[in-house]
Design a protein around this motif. Structure first.
Motif, short mmCIF file in Angstrom:
data_model
loop_
_atom_site.label_atom_id
_atom_site.label_comp_id
_atom_site.label_asym_id
_atom_site.label_seq_id
_atom_site.Cartn_x
_atom_site.Cartn_y
_atom_site.Cartn_z
N LEU A 368 0.82 -1.20 0.00
CA LEU A 368 0.00 0.00 0.00
C LEU A 368 0.86 1.26 0.00
O LEU A 368 0.42 2.32 -0.45
CB LEU A 368 -0.92 0.01 1.22
N GLN A 369 2.06 1.15 0.49
CA GLN A 369 2.98 2.29 0.54
C GLN A 369 4.02 2.21 -0.58
O GLN A 369 5.08 2.84 -0.51
CB GLN A 369 3.65 2.33 1.91
N ASP A 370 3.69 1.42 -1.62
CA ASP A 370 4.52 1.29 -2.81
C ASP A 370 5.93 0.81 -2.51
O ASP A 370 6.91 1.21 -3.14
CB ASP A 370 4.57 2.64 -3.56
N GLN A 371 6.03 -0.10 -1.54
CA GLN A 371 7.29 -0.76 -1.22
C GLN A 371 7.20 -2.22 -1.64
O GLN A 371 6.11 -2.80 -1.66
CB GLN A 371 7.59 -0.68 0.28
N PRO A 372 8.31 -2.83 -2.00
CA PRO A 372 8.25 -4.23 -2.43
C PRO A 372 7.96 -5.17 -1.27
O PRO A 372 8.31 -4.88 -0.12
CB PRO A 372 9.66 -4.48 -3.00
N SER A 373 7.31 -6.27 -1.57
CA SER A 373 7.09 -7.29 -0.53
C SER A 373 8.42 -7.96 -0.22
O SER A 373 9.29 -8.08 -1.09
CB SER A 373 6.07 -8.32 -1.01
N LEU A 374 8.59 -8.39 1.01
CA LEU A 374 9.82 -9.05 1.44
C LEU A 374 9.45 -10.34 2.17
O LEU A 374 9.08 -10.32 3.34
CB LEU A 374 10.64 -8.13 2.35
N VAL A 375 9.53 -11.47 1.47
CA VAL A 375 9.23 -12.76 2.06
C VAL A 375 10.36 -13.15 3.01
O VAL A 375 11.52 -13.01 2.67
CB VAL A 375 9.06 -13.83 0.96
N PRO A 376 10.06 -13.59 4.22
CA PRO A 376 11.13 -13.96 5.16
C PRO A 376 11.96 -15.12 4.62
O PRO A 376 11.43 -15.99 3.92
CB PRO A 376 10.38 -14.34 6.43
N PRO A 377 13.25 -15.14 4.93
CA PRO A 377 14.11 -16.21 4.39
C PRO A 377 13.70 -17.58 4.90
O PRO A 377 13.20 -17.71 6.02
CB PRO A 377 15.51 -15.81 4.90
N PRO A 378 13.89 -18.61 4.09
CA PRO A 378 13.45 -19.95 4.47
C PRO A 378 14.20 -20.53 5.68
O PRO A 378 13.74 -21.50 6.27
CB PRO A 378 13.73 -20.78 3.21
N GLU A 379 15.32 -19.92 6.03
CA GLU A 379 16.06 -20.37 7.22
C GLU A 379 15.32 -20.04 8.51
O GLU A 379 15.60 -20.63 9.56
CB GLU A 379 17.46 -19.76 7.25
N THR A 380 14.41 -19.05 8.47
CA THR A 380 13.67 -18.65 9.66
C THR A 380 12.45 -19.52 9.86
O THR A 380 11.97 -20.18 8.93
CB THR A 380 13.23 -17.18 9.55
N ALA A 381 11.91 -19.50 11.07
CA ALA A 381 10.65 -20.21 11.33
C ALA A 381 9.51 -19.58 10.54
O ALA A 381 8.66 -20.29 10.01
CB ALA A 381 10.35 -20.19 12.83
N LEU A 382 9.50 -18.24 10.46
CA LEU A 382 8.49 -17.56 9.66
C LEU A 382 8.55 -18.01 8.21
O LEU A 382 7.52 -18.33 7.59
CB LEU A 382 8.71 -16.05 9.73
N GLY A 383 9.74 -18.05 7.65
CA GLY A 383 9.91 -18.43 6.25
C GLY A 383 9.61 -19.88 5.99
O GLY A 383 8.99 -20.24 4.98
N ALA A 384 10.02 -20.76 6.92
CA ALA A 384 9.78 -22.19 6.75
C ALA A 384 8.28 -22.49 6.77
O ALA A 384 7.78 -23.30 5.98
CB ALA A 384 10.48 -22.97 7.86
N LEU A 385 7.56 -21.81 7.66
CA LEU A 385 6.11 -22.01 7.74
C LEU A 385 5.41 -21.55 6.47
O LEU A 385 4.55 -22.25 5.93
CB LEU A 385 5.57 -21.26 8.96
N MET A 386 5.79 -20.37 5.98
CA MET A 386 5.17 -19.85 4.76
C MET A 386 5.53 -20.71 3.55
O MET A 386 4.71 -20.93 2.66
CB MET A 386 5.59 -18.40 4.53
N ALA A 387 6.77 -21.19 3.51
CA ALA A 387 7.17 -22.05 2.41
C ALA A 387 6.35 -23.33 2.38
O ALA A 387 5.98 -23.83 1.32
CB ALA A 387 8.66 -22.39 2.52
N HIS A 388 6.03 -23.85 3.57
CA HIS A 388 5.23 -25.07 3.62
C HIS A 388 3.83 -24.84 3.05
O HIS A 388 3.37 -25.60 2.20
CB HIS A 388 5.11 -25.60 5.04
#
Length: 440
Positions: A368-388
């Motif tokens: 909404l503020q015209d910034q790119p999305s930043l997916v958390p890295p897969p090494e993190t718990a946040l990233g691993a969960l989203m990757a799944h």
């Protein structure tokens, strides 16, 4: 995109995911309209009028980096999570777990949401999505039928599984001459749990009665699919006489001070509130009828005169086939202005739901503020969960708690405990690098 069309972020559902998403977006300067159908309408499992109600249990599970949910909590803490602040402010003793007073927890989150100048809470059922603007659907696993039909129009067939709730008993009704206070292996303060010991005869009788007791029948058109992490106690008992003793009734790490020995089996009771006036039967999610719950559970030593503050129940949890439908940002592939967040995506658990909401709120605010999305890295718990949830097998997708099995492997052969420690260390380094990019 037309600025007027996305000047306000709409979030549907004020559970853990919706409240976390609203908080993260508002903290970044985005105006949020947060919709919650309570108290106008309640799902079959909700009872409190406030936001972020905890339904199944008051435990957010392990708080150590030895398990992945402990790591996920730490990542959320470092990311200024509202849900984690609420949990810390309202926690109750629970050994090595993070448990909360569920009423104080809901009140804390409700207060924060209501007092934020950029969040407008609108109460009442939502049955259709806004035609324009960015939307986060965080309606949860108990999405109302009307909204579920709208979602089905976007996603196709719904998936579902059955979830079960454990009973809660009044502390004043327990027979403390038969119950002893202790935490497994002495974790926490050592007396965070109350324990009901069973000898072999009482254990086998309990198993027999669980199998023979009347259950609430399912409707003919519904196929029952239980989530393994919330399996009804009688379903576990049906898998074999020893199943419960090696599951939620395992006596390992507990010594009955009256006998000086380890019981054959143990039923643990966990405090529901800070005053310790109510206790949850740990692992006793059930679909027994209410009369049968009173009869069978009062066979447990110490619970003969138990007053049930809440009896167990079953409800159907709705979730979408996320890997077939969502981008790694949790945006709908066919309409990226629409996000899904929370347990409706197939993440399972309170902390996982908050994590999903955190990422949806953060990403929506950035876009909404015209910034790119930043997916958390897969090494993190946040990233691993989203990757799944966005990369799992589409044909066999099922809800999943965060676990170290979802993480990218470390090189070489490493012992289990050391492996987890190294995975956590790697994750937190990667998280800090990601956070720096988000803040830039």
């Amino acid at each position: 995109m037309n600025p007027e069309a996305h000047s306000t972020l709409t979030i549907i559902g004020a559970g853990l995911a919706g409240c976390e998403a609203a908080w993260q977006a508002a903290q970044r300067g985005v105006s949020v309209t947060l919709h919650e159908m309570k108290p106008e309408k309640f799902s079959p499992a909700h009872h409190l009028p406030g936001l972020a109600e905890l339904v199944c249990s008051n435990s957010l599970r392990g708080d150590s980096l030895d398990n992945a949910v402990g790591l996920l909590k730490e990542e959320l803490r470092r990311c200024d999570s509202l849900i984690m602040k609420a949990a810390e402010a309202t926690r109750v003793p629970a050994g090595g777990a993070l448990a909360v007073d569920r009423q104080l927890f809901s009140a804390y989150v409700t207060g924060k949401i209501n007092s934020h100048p950029l969040i407008r809470l609108e109460q009442g059922e939502v049955t259709a999505l806004p035609a324009t603007g960015m939307v986060i659907i965080a309606s949860g696993p108990l999405t109302s039928d009307s909204l579920a039909e709208t979602i089905t129009g976007l996603t196709g067939d719904r998936l579902y599984f059955y979830d079960a709730i454990a009973p809660i008993v009044a502390a004043s009704s327990l027979d403390m001459t038969k119950v002893f206070a202790a935490s497994r292996y002495g974790k926490g303060d050592g007396d965070d749990y109350l324990n009901c010991p069973l000898d072999e005869e009482k254990y086998r009788r309990l198993v027999d009665e669980l199998l023979a007791a009347d259950k609430v029948p399912s409707r003919d058109f519904e196929k029952i699919i239980h989530f393994e992490g919330c399996m009804p106690v009688e379903e576990m008992a049906a898998r074999g006489v020893e199943t419960l003793r090696f599951g939620p009734l395992k006596p390992v790490g507990l010594c009955d001070p009256r006998t000086g020995t380890e019981p054959h089996a143990v039923i643990q009771l966990r405090a529901e509130n800070r005053e310790r006036t109510m206790f949850n039967l740990v692992g006793f999610q059930t679909k027994l009828t209410w009369p049968e719950q009173r009869r069978v559970f009062r066979m447990i030593p110490g619970l003969e005169q138990a007053e049930f503050v809440r009896l167990g129940s079953m409800h159907r949890n709705t979730f979408i086939n996320a890997p077939a439908l969502l981008l790694p940002t949790q945006q709908l592939t066919t309409d990226p202005r629409i996000f899904f967040a929370g347990q409706i995506t197939g993440v399972e658990g309170y902390v996982e739901s908050a994590a999903s909401g955190f990422l949806a709120g953060l990403t929506a605010a950035r876009l909404l503020q015209d910034q790119p999305s930043l997916v958390p890295p897969p090494e993190t718990a946040l990233g691993a969960l989203m990757a799944h949830i966005t990369n799992a097998d589409v044909r066999h997708f099922q809800p999943m708690n965060v676990n170290y099995g979802l993480f990218l492997e470390l090189p070489g052969r490493i012992k289990k405990k050391e492996r987890r420690q190294k995975l956590a260390e790697r994750a937190l380094v990667a998280l800090e690098e990601w956070r720096a990019k988000v803040a830039a």
